[in-house]
Design a protein around this motif. Sequence first.
Motif, PDB file in Angstrom:
ATOM      1  N   PHE A  11       0.815  -1.218   0.000  1.00 22.74           N
ATOM      2  CA  PHE A  11       0.000   0.000   0.000  1.00 22.74           C
ATOM      3  C   PHE A  11       0.853   1.275   0.000  1.00 22.74           C
ATOM      4  CE2 PHE A  11      -2.676  -3.314   1.783  1.00 22.74           C
ATOM      5  CZ  PHE A  11      -3.869  -3.120   1.118  1.00 22.74           C
ATOM      6  N   ALA A  44      -6.223  -0.718  -5.511  1.00 26.37           N
ATOM      7  CA  ALA A  44      -6.580  -2.077  -5.958  1.00 26.37           C
ATOM      8  C   ALA A  44      -5.341  -2.936  -6.143  1.00 26.37           C
ATOM      9  CB  ALA A  44      -7.372  -1.991  -7.261  1.00 26.37           C
ATOM     10  N   VAL A  47      -4.304  -4.247  -2.815  1.00 27.97           N
ATOM     11  CA  VAL A  47      -5.170  -5.341  -2.356  1.00 27.97           C
ATOM     12  C   VAL A  47      -4.765  -6.662  -3.015  1.00 27.97           C
ATOM     13  CG1 VAL A  47      -7.535  -6.218  -2.419  1.00 27.97           C
ATOM     14  CG2 VAL A  47      -7.105  -3.833  -1.808  1.00 27.97           C
ATOM     15  N   THR A  50      -1.286  -7.971  -1.875  1.00 29.31           N
ATOM     16  CA  THR A  50      -1.276  -8.519  -0.524  1.00 29.31           C
ATOM     17  C   THR A  50      -1.915  -9.898  -0.463  1.00 29.31           C
ATOM     18  OG1 THR A  50      -1.403  -6.281   0.382  1.00 29.31           O
ATOM     19  CG2 THR A  50      -1.950  -8.084   1.861  1.00 29.31           C
ATOM     20  N   LEU A  51      -3.049 -10.063  -1.114  1.00 24.09           N
ATOM     21  CA  LEU A  51      -3.809 -11.309  -0.987  1.00 24.09           C
ATOM     22  C   LEU A  51      -3.359 -12.399  -1.954  1.00 24.09           C
ATOM     23  CD1 LEU A  51      -7.446  -9.924  -0.556  1.00 24.09           C
ATOM     24  CD2 LEU A  51      -5.914 -10.782   1.219  1.00 24.09           C
ATOM     25  N   MET A  67     -12.792 -10.630  -2.442  1.00 17.68           N
ATOM     26  CA  MET A  67     -11.876  -9.750  -3.156  1.00 17.68           C
ATOM     27  C   MET A  67     -12.549  -9.145  -4.383  1.00 17.68           C
ATOM     28  SD  MET A  67      -7.950 -10.521  -4.349  1.00 17.68           S
ATOM     29  CE  MET A  67      -8.420 -11.511  -5.768  1.00 17.68           C
ATOM     30  N   LEU A  70     -14.651  -6.209  -3.198  1.00 17.81           N
ATOM     31  CA  LEU A  70     -13.795  -5.086  -2.835  1.00 17.81           C
ATOM     32  C   LEU A  70     -13.243  -4.395  -4.070  1.00 17.81           C
ATOM     33  CD1 LEU A  70     -12.322  -3.368  -0.777  1.00 17.81           C
ATOM     34  CD2 LEU A  70     -10.601  -5.172  -0.567  1.00 17.81           C
ATOM     35  N   LEU A  71     -12.750  -5.155  -5.029  1.00 20.99           N
ATOM     36  CA  LEU A  71     -12.217  -4.561  -6.252  1.00 20.99           C
ATOM     37  C   LEU A  71     -13.319  -3.892  -7.069  1.00 20.99           C
ATOM     38  CD1 LEU A  71      -9.666  -7.295  -7.388  1.00 20.99           C
ATOM     39  CD2 LEU A  71      -9.205  -5.145  -6.197  1.00 20.99           C
ATOM     40  N   ALA A 220     -10.119  -0.462   2.665  1.00 16.65           N
ATOM     41  CA  ALA A 220      -9.483  -1.536   1.897  1.00 16.65           C
ATOM     42  C   ALA A 220      -8.486  -2.311   2.755  1.00 16.65           C
ATOM     43  CB  ALA A 220      -8.789  -0.960   0.665  1.00 16.65           C
ATOM     44  N   TYR A 221      -7.642  -1.600   3.493  1.00 23.14           N
ATOM     45  CA  TYR A 221      -6.644  -2.294   4.311  1.00 23.14           C
ATOM     46  C   TYR A 221      -7.308  -3.107   5.423  1.00 23.14           C
ATOM     47  CZ  TYR A 221      -2.739  -3.131   7.443  1.00 23.14           C
ATOM     48  OH  TYR A 221      -1.814  -3.734   8.253  1.00 23.14           O
ATOM     49  N   VAL A 224      -8.766  -6.303   3.931  1.00 23.65           N
ATOM     50  CA  VAL A 224      -7.681  -7.234   3.597  1.00 23.65           C
ATOM     51  C   VAL A 224      -7.151  -7.907   4.864  1.00 23.65           C
ATOM     52  CG1 VAL A 224      -5.294  -7.349   2.788  1.00 23.65           C
ATOM     53  CG2 VAL A 224      -7.010  -6.140   1.439  1.00 23.65           C
TER      54      VAL A 224
END
Length: 329
Positions: A11, A44, A47, A50-51, A67, A70-71, A220-221, A224
């Motif tokens: 991020f 994005a 995100v 990270t995942l 996900m 979220l996206l 978002a964080y 996640v």
Amino acid sequence: MTERSGALWPFVPYTVVAVVHVIACFGQYPFEWWTKLLLMPLLALGVVATLVFAPATRVRPVPAGAMGLLLGALLFSWLGDGARWLLPALTSRLSSELPLMLMCFGVAHALYLLLMWRGRGIARRRLPAWSLIYVLAYLVLVALLLPHTKSFSIAVMGYGLLLAATAAMATRCGAIVGWGGALFLLSDAILAFRMFMPGSNVVTSGLVMLSYALGQGLIAYGIVAALRRRAELADSGDSAEVPAAPGSAGRADPAPAPAARVSESAGGSRPAPVSMDRDLESSGPADPSPAEPATPRAESAAASAPRESSTHPPRPRAPEAPRRSSPPS
């Protein structure tokens, strides 16, 4: 590098560009517009990195449902940010970018609401009593803005309802997401006063983007982090700490049973492990488990068992008459 710092690194590009953009808004620098268009794509990217890709933080299996929501919310937020540049034909046809902004951000809030309500492991508790303050905030905003919104009154009321609902629902998801929802509401409230009420100045533009960038980043964080925590609980098989399913009133989400191990010496077989990733709650019944196949020992025992006739039992054999010996000659 600790696990928490490893989760923050993806991020960093978003944070840097957000700081540059907020400075451009306060100073009215010409690079304000293109830094604004970079915000949601970089968020994005953080995100997904990270995942999916970062070795220290990636989640297996990938939570595709959560996900995706979220996206999707970030995508429609991006369209709302750059409606005049990304959708010029629609903007010129509507003679204003405001209807497109309200529509795109309205879809984004609807996706956030669905994710916070139905995403397994994201919500930590029920709605707290103090979240009713957002109902009061909505009523105050509507009362102050309606005399100035004119033809946009219905659209503003509908969008304000989604905005307040997102902020209230975010209070279920921990402090990080909760602060994100509050800052998102603050950003749109400042923007509404700036657009519909006279007396706005340059400072409001910087405040709008400062609270907006912080709000989106925290939401978002926080989501996640919740998805990673859910995956860790599933991997450890700790059913006592699995969070309650969002969208169910006090009903705990049934914890997935760990794969049982049957001793091979007893002739058993090892069942397939149960999938532990359910992004969204399903209301349908569970599939029946297949019957276990017969073991080789059971088959050999069945083969060695004596077969009996299915019609009549066997007759007893008649005793033989004693033989007489012939007389001697």
